[in-house]
Design a protein around this motif. Structure first.
Motif, PDB file in Angstrom:
ATOM      1  N   ASN A 246       0.867  -1.379  -0.040  1.00 35.69           N
ATOM      2  CA  ASN A 246       0.079   0.063  -0.134  1.00 35.69           C
ATOM      3  C   ASN A 246       0.896   1.301  -0.098  1.00 35.69           C
ATOM      4  O   ASN A 246       0.548   2.385  -0.774  1.00 35.69           O
ATOM      5  N   TYR A 247       1.980   1.171   0.785  1.00 32.51           N
ATOM      6  CA  TYR A 247       2.855   2.545   1.103  1.00 32.51           C
ATOM      7  C   TYR A 247       3.910   2.518  -0.040  1.00 32.51           C
ATOM      8  O   TYR A 247       4.562   1.523  -0.210  1.00 32.51           O
ATOM      9  N   MET A 248       4.085   3.586  -0.678  1.00 31.20           N
ATOM     10  CA  MET A 248       5.276   3.867  -1.298  1.00 31.20           C
ATOM     11  C   MET A 248       5.908   5.240  -1.177  1.00 31.20           C
ATOM     12  O   MET A 248       5.258   5.990  -0.575  1.00 31.20           O
ATOM     13  N   TYR A 249       7.178   5.294  -1.415  1.00 30.36           N
ATOM     14  CA  TYR A 249       7.997   6.650  -0.933  1.00 30.36           C
ATOM     15  C   TYR A 249       9.206   6.765  -1.624  1.00 30.36           C
ATOM     16  O   TYR A 249       9.577   6.114  -2.605  1.00 30.36           O
ATOM     17  N   TRP A 250       9.605   8.047  -1.993  1.00 25.60           N
ATOM     18  CA  TRP A 250      10.418   8.698  -2.867  1.00 25.60           C
ATOM     19  C   TRP A 250      11.562   9.178  -1.759  1.00 25.60           C
ATOM     20  O   TRP A 250      11.002  10.499  -0.937  1.00 25.60           O
ATOM     21  N   TYR A 251      12.601   8.897  -1.764  1.00 30.31           N
ATOM     22  CA  TYR A 251      13.725   9.651  -1.006  1.00 30.31           C
ATOM     23  C   TYR A 251      14.828  10.306  -2.036  1.00 30.31           C
ATOM     24  O   TYR A 251      14.971   9.594  -2.939  1.00 30.31           O
ATOM     25  N   ARG A 252      15.619  10.960  -1.398  1.00 32.17           N
ATOM     26  CA  ARG A 252      16.970  11.544  -1.986  1.00 32.17           C
ATOM     27  C   ARG A 252      18.114  11.246  -0.900  1.00 32.17           C
ATOM     28  O   ARG A 252      17.667  11.525   0.154  1.00 32.17           O
ATOM     29  N   GLN A 253      19.106  10.946  -1.458  1.00 29.95           N
ATOM     30  CA  GLN A 253      20.292  10.699  -0.886  1.00 29.95           C
ATOM     31  C   GLN A 253      21.421  11.526  -1.304  1.00 29.95           C
ATOM     32  O   GLN A 253      21.971  11.183  -2.217  1.00 29.95           O
ATOM     33  N   ASP A 254      21.835  12.700  -0.692  1.00 26.54           N
ATOM     34  CA  ASP A 254      22.998  13.272  -1.088  1.00 26.54           C
ATOM     35  C   ASP A 254      24.351  12.694  -0.362  1.00 26.54           C
ATOM     36  O   ASP A 254      24.247  11.877   0.547  1.00 26.54           O
ATOM     37  N   PRO A 255      25.391  12.528  -0.895  1.00 23.34           N
ATOM     38  CA  PRO A 255      26.720  12.298  -0.684  1.00 23.34           C
ATOM     39  C   PRO A 255      27.066  12.218   1.051  1.00 23.34           C
ATOM     40  O   PRO A 255      26.892  13.315   1.449  1.00 23.34           O
TER      41      PRO A 255
ATOM     42  N   GLN B 153      19.331  19.739  -7.267  1.00 22.92           N
ATOM     43  CA  GLN B 153      18.597  18.081  -7.336  1.00 22.92           C
ATOM     44  C   GLN B 153      19.409  16.975  -7.716  1.00 22.92           C
ATOM     45  O   GLN B 153      19.123  16.109  -8.172  1.00 22.92           O
ATOM     46  N   THR B 154      20.850  17.481  -7.852  1.00 20.40           N
ATOM     47  CA  THR B 154      21.905  16.194  -8.009  1.00 20.40           C
ATOM     48  C   THR B 154      21.846  15.439  -6.790  1.00 20.40           C
ATOM     49  O   THR B 154      21.982  15.998  -5.766  1.00 20.40           O
ATOM     50  N   SER B 155      21.596  14.255  -6.961  1.00 17.98           N
ATOM     51  CA  SER B 155      21.248  13.331  -5.913  1.00 17.98           C
ATOM     52  C   SER B 155      21.131  11.860  -6.575  1.00 17.98           C
ATOM     53  O   SER B 155      20.946  11.598  -7.536  1.00 17.98           O
ATOM     54  N   VAL B 156      21.213  10.863  -5.332  1.00 20.04           N
ATOM     55  CA  VAL B 156      20.547   9.584  -5.828  1.00 20.04           C
ATOM     56  C   VAL B 156      19.205   9.232  -5.181  1.00 20.04           C
ATOM     57  O   VAL B 156      19.000   9.882  -3.922  1.00 20.04           O
ATOM     58  N   TYR B 157      18.322   9.069  -6.032  1.00 19.71           N
ATOM     59  CA  TYR B 157      17.074   8.868  -5.766  1.00 19.71           C
ATOM     60  C   TYR B 157      16.714   7.459  -5.500  1.00 19.71           C
ATOM     61  O   TYR B 157      16.735   6.617  -6.284  1.00 19.71           O
ATOM     62  N   PHE B 158      16.072   7.106  -4.313  1.00 24.15           N
ATOM     63  CA  PHE B 158      15.401   5.927  -3.882  1.00 24.15           C
ATOM     64  C   PHE B 158      13.910   5.777  -3.755  1.00 24.15           C
ATOM     65  O   PHE B 158      13.287   6.618  -3.077  1.00 24.15           O
ATOM     66  N   CYS B 159      13.395   4.755  -4.347  1.00 25.90           N
ATOM     67  CA  CYS B 159      11.899   4.501  -4.394  1.00 25.90           C
ATOM     68  C   CYS B 159      11.943   3.370  -3.240  1.00 25.90           C
ATOM     69  O   CYS B 159      12.960   2.213  -3.009  1.00 25.90           O
TER      70      CYS B 159
ATOM     71  N   GLU C  18       8.264  -2.586   7.310  1.00 30.15           N
ATOM     72  CA  GLU C  18       9.701  -2.807   6.714  1.00 30.15           C
ATOM     73  C   GLU C  18       9.504  -1.949   5.256  1.00 30.15           C
ATOM     74  O   GLU C  18       8.745  -2.463   4.235  1.00 30.15           O
ATOM     75  N   GLN C  19      10.610  -1.216   4.883  1.00 26.62           N
ATOM     76  CA  GLN C  19      10.573  -0.728   3.609  1.00 26.62           C
ATOM     77  C   GLN C  19      11.726  -1.721   2.618  1.00 26.62           C
ATOM     78  O   GLN C  19      12.837  -1.752   2.978  1.00 26.62           O
ATOM     79  N   PHE C  20      11.167  -1.790   1.598  1.00 30.82           N
ATOM     80  CA  PHE C  20      11.969  -2.423   0.473  1.00 30.82           C
ATOM     81  C   PHE C  20      12.254  -1.448  -0.509  1.00 30.82           C
ATOM     82  O   PHE C  20      11.444  -0.659  -0.996  1.00 30.82           O
ATOM     83  N   PHE C  21      13.481  -1.262  -0.869  1.00 36.38           N
ATOM     84  CA  PHE C  21      14.336  -0.212  -1.649  1.00 36.38           C
ATOM     85  C   PHE C  21      14.382  -0.695  -2.986  1.00 36.38           C
ATOM     86  O   PHE C  21      15.114  -1.734  -3.230  1.00 36.38           O
ATOM     87  N   GLY C  22      14.207   0.114  -3.754  1.00 33.53           N
ATOM     88  CA  GLY C  22      14.771  -0.058  -5.317  1.00 33.53           C
ATOM     89  C   GLY C  22      16.400   0.095  -5.180  1.00 33.53           C
ATOM     90  O   GLY C  22      17.018   0.811  -4.274  1.00 33.53           O
ATOM     91  N   PRO C  23      17.005   0.019  -6.493  1.00 29.20           N
ATOM     92  CA  PRO C  23      18.391   0.252  -6.520  1.00 29.20           C
ATOM     93  C   PRO C  23      18.739   1.510  -6.688  1.00 29.20           C
ATOM     94  O   PRO C  23      19.967   2.041  -6.689  1.00 29.20           O
ATOM     95  N   GLY C  24      17.975   2.404  -6.892  1.00 30.78           N
ATOM     96  CA  GLY C  24      18.291   3.855  -7.151  1.00 30.78           C
ATOM     97  C   GLY C  24      18.395   4.186  -8.457  1.00 30.78           C
ATOM     98  O   GLY C  24      18.920   3.752  -9.240  1.00 30.78           O
ATOM     99  N   THR C  25      18.286   5.587  -8.418  1.00 28.72           N
ATOM    100  CA  THR C  25      18.618   6.636 -10.077  1.00 28.72           C
ATOM    101  C   THR C  25      19.579   7.535  -9.399  1.00 28.72           C
ATOM    102  O   THR C  25      19.181   8.345  -8.611  1.00 28.72           O
ATOM    103  N   ARG C  26      20.716   7.566 -10.199  1.00 28.73           N
ATOM    104  CA  ARG C  26      21.643   8.486  -9.892  1.00 28.73           C
ATOM    105  C   ARG C  26      21.518   9.802 -11.003  1.00 28.73           C
ATOM    106  O   ARG C  26      21.823   9.377 -12.318  1.00 28.73           O
TER     107      ARG C  26
END
Lengths: 114, 109
Positions: free
Chosen positions: A30-39, A85-91, A102-110
């Motif tokens: 049901n739940y989905m999320y978008w995160y960004r991760q800076d270095p 907005q330069t970052s790595v984005y995780f869904c 428990e959140q299951f993460f994708g591999p990310g978009t750089r």
């Protein structure tokens, strides 16, 4: 069962361009999320959704938009890309909250914005 | 914005040593999670703690949630090179998660 998939893996944008980051999950969460991760940093929540048709802002929503028309898909739209907005984005996706969160993460978009 | 502070930020130890990583906040969370992240990959959940004072063990890893549900610790016994990675804590508040800045652990063989 692929889990959470994200496309593309890498992208370079010019300032002012737009793009959509795709996210799909096949776990019927049901739940989905978008995160960004800076270095060297943790993750910051951009937007989240508790079900199809429902979205809400997280900590850092400015410059982004989302939609959730189906349970499986949760695309993230960047309008007028900026260098910040330069970052790595995780869904990520989860079944629920509490002990079911428990959140299951994708591999990310750089993403790089030049 | 909820702030979760992790310490230490970096840790480099020899194989076989013990270590503790801390996650502190002034906010109360309904649950707290610990994740490990490898370079180029998304975080993977290690544990979720929900009750104040809760202690969970996962092989050589011991997790504790503070009585007031504001802080947590991760203790690793006899660290191994396979434990190397970025350790992240995340506090749940409503439907949102707030992540700490992470502890980068290197275990030297």
């Amino acid at each position: 069962n692929a889990g959470v998939t994200q496309t593309p893996k890498f992208r370079i944008l010019k300032i002012g361009q737009s793009m959509t980051l795709q996210c799909t999950q096949d776990m019927n969460h049901n739940y989905m999320y978008w995160y960004r991760q800076d270095p060297g940093m943790g993750l910051k929540l951009i937007y989240y959704s508790v079900g199809a048709g429902i979205t809400d802002k997280g900590e850092v929503p400015n410059g982004y938009n989302v939609s959730r028309s189906t349970t499986e898909d949760f695309p993230l739209r960047l309008e007028l890309a900026a260098p910040s907005q330069t970052s790595v984005y995780f869904c990520a996706s989860s079944y629920g909250t509490g002990r079911s969160n428990e959140q299951f993460f994708g591999p990310g978009t750089r993403l790089t914005v030049l | 914005t909820q702030l979760l502070e992790q310490s230490p930020q970096f840790l480099s130890i020899q194989e076989g040593e013990n270590l503790t990583v801390y996650c502190n906040s002034s906010s109360v969370f309904s649950s707290l999670q610990w994740y490990r992240q490898e370079p180029g990959e998304g975080p993977v959940l290690l544990v979720t703690v929900v009750t104040g004072g809760e202690v969970k063990k996962l092989k050589r890893l011991t997790f504790q949630f503070g009585d007031a549900r504001k802080d947590s610790s991760l203790h690793i016994t006899a660290a191994q090179p396979g434990d190397t990675g970025l350790y992240l804590c995340a506090g749940e508040d409503g439907n949102q998660f707030y992540f700490g800045t992470g502890t980068s652990l290197t275990v030297i063989p």
